[in-house]
Design a protein around this motif. Sequence first.
Motif, PDB file in Angstrom:
ATOM      1  N   ARG A   1       0.853  -1.180   0.000  1.00  0.00           N
ATOM      2  CA  ARG A   1       0.000   0.000   0.000  1.00  0.00           C
ATOM      3  C   ARG A   1       0.891   1.233   0.000  1.00  0.00           C
ATOM      4  N   ALA A   2       1.552   1.477  -1.134  1.00  0.00           N
ATOM      5  CA  ALA A   2       2.534   2.553  -1.216  1.00  0.00           C
ATOM      6  C   ALA A   2       1.914   3.931  -1.026  1.00  0.00           C
ATOM      7  N   PHE A   3       0.593   4.060  -1.257  1.00  0.00           N
ATOM      8  CA  PHE A   3      -0.044   5.370  -1.190  1.00  0.00           C
ATOM      9  C   PHE A   3      -0.802   5.599   0.120  1.00  0.00           C
ATOM     10  N   ALA A   4      -0.683   4.645   1.053  1.00  0.00           N
ATOM     11  CA  ALA A   4      -1.105   4.943   2.423  1.00  0.00           C
ATOM     12  C   ALA A   4      -0.036   5.852   3.035  1.00  0.00           C
ATOM     13  N   GLY A   5      -0.333   6.455   4.176  1.00  0.00           N
ATOM     14  CA  GLY A   5       0.661   7.328   4.798  1.00  0.00           C
ATOM     15  C   GLY A   5       1.919   6.549   5.177  1.00  0.00           C
ATOM     16  N   ASN A   6       1.697   5.358   5.753  1.00  0.00           N
ATOM     17  CA  ASN A   6       2.776   4.462   6.160  1.00  0.00           C
ATOM     18  C   ASN A   6       3.685   5.097   7.215  1.00  0.00           C
ATOM     19  N   PHE A   7       4.692   4.339   7.637  1.00  0.00           N
ATOM     20  CA  PHE A   7       5.473   4.698   8.815  1.00  0.00           C
ATOM     21  C   PHE A   7       6.953   4.760   8.452  1.00  0.00           C
ATOM     22  N   ASP A   8       7.606   5.878   8.785  1.00  0.00           N
ATOM     23  CA  ASP A   8       9.060   5.905   8.641  1.00  0.00           C
ATOM     24  C   ASP A   8       9.665   5.168   9.835  1.00  0.00           C
ATOM     25  N   GLU A   9      10.989   5.069   9.878  1.00  0.00           N
ATOM     26  CA  GLU A   9      11.616   4.241  10.910  1.00  0.00           C
ATOM     27  C   GLU A   9      11.333   4.759  12.319  1.00  0.00           C
ATOM     28  N   ASP A  10      11.364   6.065  12.510  1.00  0.00           N
ATOM     29  CA  ASP A  10      11.063   6.621  13.834  1.00  0.00           C
ATOM     30  C   ASP A  10       9.618   6.317  14.229  1.00  0.00           C
ATOM     31  N   GLU A  11       8.716   6.382  13.259  1.00  0.00           N
ATOM     32  CA  GLU A  11       7.304   6.099  13.546  1.00  0.00           C
ATOM     33  C   GLU A  11       7.077   4.623  13.852  1.00  0.00           C
ATOM     34  N   ILE A  12       7.880   3.739  13.263  1.00  0.00           N
ATOM     35  CA  ILE A  12       7.771   2.311  13.587  1.00  0.00           C
ATOM     36  C   ILE A  12       8.119   2.081  15.047  1.00  0.00           C
ATOM     37  N   TYR A  13       9.207   2.698  15.515  1.00  0.00           N
ATOM     38  CA  TYR A  13       9.561   2.586  16.937  1.00  0.00           C
ATOM     39  C   TYR A  13       8.443   3.151  17.810  1.00  0.00           C
ATOM     40  N   LYS A  14       7.937   4.312  17.435  1.00  0.00           N
ATOM     41  CA  LYS A  14       6.863   4.961  18.203  1.00  0.00           C
ATOM     42  C   LYS A  14       5.619   4.083  18.230  1.00  0.00           C
ATOM     43  N   ALA A  15       5.268   3.507  17.081  1.00  0.00           N
ATOM     44  CA  ALA A  15       4.076   2.666  16.990  1.00  0.00           C
ATOM     45  C   ALA A  15       4.205   1.428  17.865  1.00  0.00           C
ATOM     46  N   MET A  16       5.356   0.751  17.800  1.00  0.00           N
ATOM     47  CA  MET A  16       5.520  -0.468  18.579  1.00  0.00           C
ATOM     48  C   MET A  16       5.554  -0.164  20.084  1.00  0.00           C
ATOM     49  N   GLU A  17       6.153   0.945  20.453  1.00  0.00           N
ATOM     50  CA  GLU A  17       6.157   1.331  21.868  1.00  0.00           C
ATOM     51  C   GLU A  17       4.733   1.594  22.353  1.00  0.00           C
ATOM     52  N   PHE A  18       3.951   2.290  21.530  1.00  0.00           N
ATOM     53  CA  PHE A  18       2.562   2.577  21.890  1.00  0.00           C
ATOM     54  C   PHE A  18       1.758   1.282  22.003  1.00  0.00           C
ATOM     55  N   LEU A  19       1.885   0.406  21.023  1.00  0.00           N
ATOM     56  CA  LEU A  19       1.119  -0.841  21.030  1.00  0.00           C
ATOM     57  C   LEU A  19       1.472  -1.697  22.237  1.00  0.00           C
ATOM     58  N   HIS A  20       2.746  -1.880  22.491  1.00  0.00           N
ATOM     59  CA  HIS A  20       3.155  -2.737  23.605  1.00  0.00           C
ATOM     60  C   HIS A  20       2.772  -2.134  24.958  1.00  0.00           C
ATOM     61  N   SER A  21       2.777  -0.807  25.046  1.00  0.00           N
ATOM     62  CA  SER A  21       2.369  -0.162  26.307  1.00  0.00           C
ATOM     63  C   SER A  21       0.881  -0.364  26.583  1.00  0.00           C
ATOM     64  N   HIS A  22       0.108  -0.679  25.539  1.00  0.00           N
ATOM     65  CA  HIS A  22      -1.324  -0.950  25.682  1.00  0.00           C
ATOM     66  C   HIS A  22      -1.640  -2.444  25.604  1.00  0.00           C
ATOM     67  N   GLY A  23      -0.608  -3.278  25.657  1.00  0.00           N
ATOM     68  CA  GLY A  23      -0.816  -4.721  25.625  1.00  0.00           C
ATOM     69  C   GLY A  23      -1.263  -5.246  24.269  1.00  0.00           C
ATOM     70  N   LYS A  24      -0.924  -4.528  23.186  1.00  0.00           N
ATOM     71  CA  LYS A  24      -1.321  -4.906  21.836  1.00  0.00           C
ATOM     72  C   LYS A  24      -0.101  -5.340  21.033  1.00  0.00           C
ATOM     73  N   LYS A  25      -0.355  -5.921  19.861  1.00  0.00           N
ATOM     74  CA  LYS A  25       0.722  -6.368  18.980  1.00  0.00           C
ATOM     75  C   LYS A  25       0.723  -5.577  17.682  1.00  0.00           C
TER      76      LYS A  25
END
Length: 394
Positions: free
Chosen positions: A34-58
Motif C-alpha cells: 500500500r505505497a499510497f497509504a501514509g505508512n510509517f518511517d523508521e522513527d514512527e515504527i519505533y513509536k508505533a511499537m512502543e505505543f502498542l506494547h504499552s497498551h498490551g497490543k501487537k
Amino acid sequence: MELLAPAGNFDKLVTAVHFGADAVYFSGKKFGLRAFAGNFDEDEIYKAMEFLHSHGKKGYITLNIVAKDSDFVGLDDYLKVLVDAKVDGLIVSDVGLIYYIRKNFPSPNVHVSTQANVNNSQSAKFFVDMGCTRIVLAREMSIEDIKKMHSSLGDKVELEAFVHGAMCISYSGRCLLSNYLSGRDSNHGACVQACRWKYYIREESREDELPIEEDERGTYILNSKDLCLVDHLKELEEAGVNSLKIEGRMKSDYYVASVVNAYRRALDGFDDFEVLHSELEKTSHRRYTTGFYFGADDKEYLEDSMPVQSYVFIAKVVEDAVDGKVKVEMRNRFRVGDTLEILSADDNFLKTITITEITNSKGENIDDAKRVQEIVTINCPCLLKSGDILRVEK
C-alpha cells in the motif's frame, strides 16, 4: 480470537486500539503493498511499537511485495530496525524474502501473506517447515477448507482469515491490470485499482463501443462486493481461525473506528446483529458478501463502482470531556442545533448530542463550524473520551 485492524498511519493505529483491536498491521515506507497509504518511517515504527506494547497490543509489519533482486538492496538495514523495534510479526508473501529472513534474521515471527495464495495443507506445511508461525489464508478458501487445513496442521501454525473489507477480483490479490493500464506496479504497492473502472467492448472492425451489460446496476465486470463476516465469527472460530483480519490500510479513521467497534462488540458477545449490521452500513462500503466462505453457491458478486455510507464523519474528540464540554477536531461542517450521534467503545455508543454551543480556537462563540480540522469546543452531556467520534446521518 485476535481482532487485527489496519493502520495507514499513526492516527489510525491509535484509533484501532481505542476501539478495541488486539493487534494492528501496517507498513514501513518500503516493501509493502500500500505505497499510497501514509505508512510509517523508521522513527514512527519505533513509536508505533512502543505505543502498542504499552497498551498490551501487537504490531505486524507488511513486507508483502513480489520481490525483485533489486528489492534486497538495503533489506538488512530495514530488518535490523524491525527487530530492534520488537515488531511482533513480519507479513511476507515472496518465498525468496521468507527464505532470506529466516536464514539471516531468525528471531522475528514470519506470517505468510494472503498474496502467497495458501489454499491447501501441503502449501501450509511447506511454510511451516520454513519456520513461519502464521498463515494468512487465501481469500478463496471456504470454512470447510479451513477446517481441513486446521485438522491437518493442528497447533503447528496460527491461521489468520480476512473477515471484512474490499476484495480483489484477481486471485488473492495477484493482479497485473494496474501495471498494464497505468504502468503502476500492483505487486509493489502502487495499484490504481483498475478493476473499479468502467469498461466497454468494441468489435475489431467497428469504431463504436458498447458497454458490457452485466446487470441493471452497471457494467463493472471486475468489481467485487465487500466482505462481511460479522455474524459468522463462531463458524470461523470452530474452523480453527486464530486471527480475524480487517482490510483497509487506505481507508479513513472513521472506517477503522466503525468496523473495529462492530467486530469488537461481536467478539465480546454483543448479539444484536441488526445493530452491528447497521453500524457497518454507516461507514464507506460496497454491498456486502460472505465471499467464498460458504462454498460455490455464495458468489463474489459484481458491484457498482461507487462505495456508499449512511452517516458522515463530523468530528473526532481530542481531549476527554470535562465539566459538560469537550474539544473536538472538526472533519465535516456542523452547526448549532444539529444532533450528532456518538461512536464510542463504551456505553456512550449510539447516544446523541444536540449542539447548543460551539467555541472556536480563538475562544469566540460561533454558530457554524466550517473550518476543516479546526479544534472547537462543544457542549457535551456525556463523558466522551479522546478518540471517540461524532457523526450525523446523511
